[in-house]
Enzyme design. Structure first.
Site, mmCIF file in Angstrom:
data_model
loop_
_atom_site.group_PDB
_atom_site.id
_atom_site.type_symbol
_atom_site.label_atom_id
_atom_site.label_comp_id
_atom_site.label_asym_id
_atom_site.label_seq_id
_atom_site.Cartn_x
_atom_site.Cartn_y
_atom_site.Cartn_z
ATOM 1 N N SER A 182 0.864 -1.182 0.000
ATOM 2 C CA SER A 182 0.000 0.000 0.000
ATOM 3 C C SER A 182 0.897 1.228 0.000
ATOM 4 C CB SER A 182 -0.879 0.008 1.252
ATOM 5 O OG SER A 182 -1.512 1.268 1.436
ATOM 6 N N TYR A 241 -2.333 -1.065 10.380
ATOM 7 C CA TYR A 241 -2.333 -1.409 8.948
ATOM 8 C C TYR A 241 -1.081 -0.857 8.276
ATOM 9 C CZ TYR A 241 -3.966 -1.615 4.077
ATOM 10 O OH TYR A 241 -4.068 -1.861 2.726
#
Length: 259
Positions: free
Chosen positions: A150, A163
């Site tokens: 990401s 995350y």
């Protein structure tokens, strides 16, 4: 020229596992790879949610099969790999996509939240990569691992601490795996998506907060799932034969936005 391009990105006969394939990007990746000719093994915790996808792919003339997989359990990963070997004879490509997230202020996260997110996004990806690579090495078979990271692996966003930490770890793990597995002809690369418009986040992306976020993206647009197709097919196919340890960012320029 067209024949050369088609050959470079041809996935015909390649056996590909996509984890977390019951929805979102995983579902899209499975469709893209199947359309390119791959024999697709789709896996998720709730295998029944994969039946519609497998039916759709088979109806279109593609080779697809579904497997139960909980990436937080090594035994589940081993059982899944065993089942794939029995049916397909092994794997050539693994798309390490399974992941979960949450949005809370840093002081509101508890230990259960942390473990659920990090165990799936980082440890789970590690176990899948390790078990897949071990079988490739034992079979003396070249292979390709693709981790889905990401832009939050390198940029900071509020409310997504666990995350972001997991994806940052996976980004660095990609390079570590690439270093050690290169001698076995196993390539390890990553795709780092930005904010991708899906049915799940449609409400947020069209809210005032979503518009503020979009205004900070240099291209002034959120990417679509299809914007990842080029990077996926590049890394999964022979077109990236000379690439390992790379991370391709697909985010409309979000990661290079000025301060």
């Amino acid at each position: 020229m067209n024949a050369l391009v088609n050959k470079l990105f041809d996935m015909s006969g390649q056996r590909v596992l996509v984890t977390g394939a019951s929805s979102g990007l995983g579902l899209h990746f499975a469709r893209t790879l199947a359309a390119a000719g791959a024999r697709v093994a789709v896996a998720a915790r709730r295998v029944e949610r994969l039946n519609d996808l497998v039916g759709e792919l088979r109806l279109a003339g593609h080779d697809a099969s579904a497997y139960e997989l909980d990436v937080t359990s090594r035994q589940s990963v081993i059982d899944c790999m065993d089942a794939i070997e029995a049916q397909l004879g092994g794997l050539d490509v693994v798309v390490n996509n399974a992941g979960v997230s949450d949005t809370k202020r840093v002081l509101d996260y508890n230990d259960h939240d942390w473990h659920a997110i990090v165990d799936t996004n980082l440890r789970g990806a590690w176990v899948v990569a390790q078990e897949a690579a071990r079988r490739m090495v034992e079979a003396r078979r070249a292979g390709c691992l693709i981790n889905i990271t990401s832009i939050l692996a390198s940029r900071v966003g509020g409310g997504v601490g666990p995350y972001s930490a997991a994806k940052a770890g996976l980004s660095h793990l990609t390079r570590s795996l690439a270093l050690e597995l290169a001698r076995h002809d196993i390539r390890v690369n990553a795709i780092a998506p930005g904010y991708i418009a899906t049915d799940i986040n449609d409400g947020f992306l069209h809210s005032e907060a979503g518009e503020r976020l979009r205004s900070r993206i240099p291209s002034r647009r959120f990417c679509a799932s299809s914007d990842l197709d080029g990077a996926l097919l590049l890394l999964a196919s022979g077109a990236s034969r000379g690439m390992t340890g790379a991370e391709i960012i697909v985010d409309g320029g979000h990661a290079c936005a000025g301060l």
